[in-house]
Design a protein around this motif. Structure first.
Motif, PDB file in Angstrom:
ATOM      1  N   TYR A 112       0.830  -1.206   0.000  1.00 51.13           N
ATOM      2  CA  TYR A 112       0.000   0.000   0.000  1.00 51.13           C
ATOM      3  C   TYR A 112       0.866   1.258   0.000  1.00 51.13           C
ATOM      4  CZ  TYR A 112      -3.074   3.650   1.717  1.00 51.13           C
ATOM      5  OH  TYR A 112      -3.747   4.823   1.864  1.00 51.13           O
ATOM      6  N   ALA A 113       1.942   1.254   0.812  1.00 53.76           N
ATOM      7  CA  ALA A 113       2.820   2.424   0.879  1.00 53.76           C
ATOM      8  C   ALA A 113       3.485   2.682  -0.470  1.00 53.76           C
ATOM      9  CB  ALA A 113       3.874   2.212   1.972  1.00 53.76           C
ATOM     10  N   ILE A 114       3.909   1.614  -1.155  1.00 55.65           N
ATOM     11  CA  ILE A 114       4.539   1.784  -2.467  1.00 55.65           C
ATOM     12  C   ILE A 114       3.524   2.301  -3.484  1.00 55.65           C
ATOM     13  CG2 ILE A 114       5.622   0.540  -4.383  1.00 55.65           C
ATOM     14  CD1 ILE A 114       6.915  -1.287  -2.332  1.00 55.65           C
ATOM     15  N   HIS A 115       2.310   1.767  -3.437  1.00 49.24           N
ATOM     16  CA  HIS A 115       1.268   2.222  -4.365  1.00 49.24           C
ATOM     17  C   HIS A 115       0.955   3.703  -4.149  1.00 49.24           C
ATOM     18  CE1 HIS A 115      -2.096   1.983  -7.066  1.00 49.24           C
ATOM     19  NE2 HIS A 115      -2.951   2.355  -6.122  1.00 49.24           N
ATOM     20  N   LEU A 116       0.922   4.128  -2.898  1.00 52.27           N
ATOM     21  CA  LEU A 116       0.681   5.542  -2.595  1.00 52.27           C
ATOM     22  C   LEU A 116       1.796   6.420  -3.161  1.00 52.27           C
ATOM     23  CD1 LEU A 116      -0.730   7.880  -1.165  1.00 52.27           C
ATOM     24  CD2 LEU A 116       0.462   7.218   0.939  1.00 52.27           C
ATOM     25  N   LYS A 117       3.042   5.998  -3.003  1.00 55.79           N
ATOM     26  CA  LYS A 117       4.164   6.784  -3.522  1.00 55.79           C
ATOM     27  C   LYS A 117       4.106   6.880  -5.044  1.00 55.79           C
ATOM     28  CE  LYS A 117       7.277   5.767   0.329  1.00 55.79           C
ATOM     29  NZ  LYS A 117       8.530   5.097   0.763  1.00 55.79           N
ATOM     30  N   HIS A 118       3.743   5.770  -5.703  1.00 57.32           N
ATOM     31  CA  HIS A 118       3.646   5.801  -7.162  1.00 57.32           C
ATOM     32  C   HIS A 118       2.605   6.818  -7.629  1.00 57.32           C
ATOM     33  CE1 HIS A 118       5.418   1.471  -7.641  1.00 57.32           C
ATOM     34  NE2 HIS A 118       6.324   2.379  -7.349  1.00 57.32           N
TER      35      HIS A 118
END
Length: 289
Positions: free
Chosen positions: A266-272
């Motif tokens: 989820y954190a990576i998806h938010l950063k993307h």
């Protein structure tokens, strides 16, 4: 009870056993103070007091400004660069007339950031409830020790006062442990533990890790010793052990909250999504300005 007894560190001029409340308080105050530590540095405890003020917007303490300053500066320069290209040149190939892209990405970013904000507040509120439980267990334990023990000697009275200090030290040491601040040489903690032999300056094999569990073991040892010397009955003993168990449960809950971050995917998806939004923003705004 040797582990909790501070008598060995009293000055020779006060070697006789105190018999009054004022003499007992003086004996506790005469225990070696943290100011006498010459071989070890006592670290200044980081304060977490919050005082509301109109100038709060000037402080960065407790914020993420220091963490995001570099990325924010880079994206700002990115935006300034393409704005200058739009304003000073006739290049329009990357500047669409439609605002559809930024509108769609903005909606997605709003949803994701809203979820993260709610998750962060849930973690904060759960931790606040656990802290309230810890306060309740600590007060119940202190009340049981103070009101349910029948002390007959000044030594037992001093040990009881030292046990109350350990209850205070547990909360403070738990704060430091959750902040990954090892040891106990802090200005808000050392003086609460100096009456315990293993925490005195110069002691061998002084504990460094998990100070809260060391304190819990001392509290449990005090309850066991109090039962052996028959200064407490079975019912108060059960209440004390229940409060100590509750304090351990609170520590486990704090560790669970600290060690369970937002899922990595989820954190990576938010950063993307956020990076895509910031990269596309300069190509959408100049037409509006």
């Amino acid at each position: 009870m040797a582990e909790l007894s501070p008598v060995g560190s009293l000055n020779s001029r006060n070697s006789r056993r105190p018999s009054t409340a004022s003499a007992i308080a003086a004996a506790m105050a005469d225990v070696q103070n943290v100011d006498d530590r010459e071989d070890e540095a006592v670290l200044e405890a980081s304060g977490n007091e919050f005082k509301e003020s109109w100038f709060n917007f000037l402080t960065t303490k407790g914020t993420v400004v220091n963490n995001i300053f570099l990325p924010a500066s880079l994206f700002t320069l990115w935006g300034v660069l393409w704005t200058c290209v739009f304003m000073l040149t006739d290049f329009r190939a990357l500047f669409p007339n439609s605002q559809a892209l930024i509108s769609i990405i903005s909606f997605v970013v709003a949803l994701i950031l809203g979820y993260r904000t709610n998750a962060a507040y849930d973690r904060y509120w759960e931790a606040r409830k656990v802290w309230g439980s810890l306060v309740t267990h600590s007060r119940n334990l202190a009340r049981s020790i103070w009101c349910s023990t029948t002390v007959t000697t000044a030594q037992q009275e001093i040990e009881r006062l030292g046990c109350i200090n350990l209850i205070l030290a547990y909360a403070v040491s738990l704060k430091h442990m959750l902040r990954d601040e090892l040891g106990f040489n802090y200005t808000d903690l050392a003086h609460l533990l100096v009456h315990v032999p293993k925490f005195r300056p110069g002691a061998r094999n002084m504990p460094k890790d998990n100070i809260p569990m060391e304190i819990v073991m001392l509290l449990t040892e005090y309850v066991r010793n109090a039962e052996e010397t028959k200064i407490i009955e079975a019912t108060p003993k059960a209440l004390m052990n229940g409060s100590i168990g509750g304090m351990i449960e609170c520590m486990a809950n704090f560790e669970r909250i600290r060690n369970t971050p937002i899922p990595l995917a989820y954190a990576i998806h938010l950063k993307h999504i956020l990076v895509l939004f910031l990269l596309a923003l300069p190509f959408q705004l100049p037409q509006v300005l």
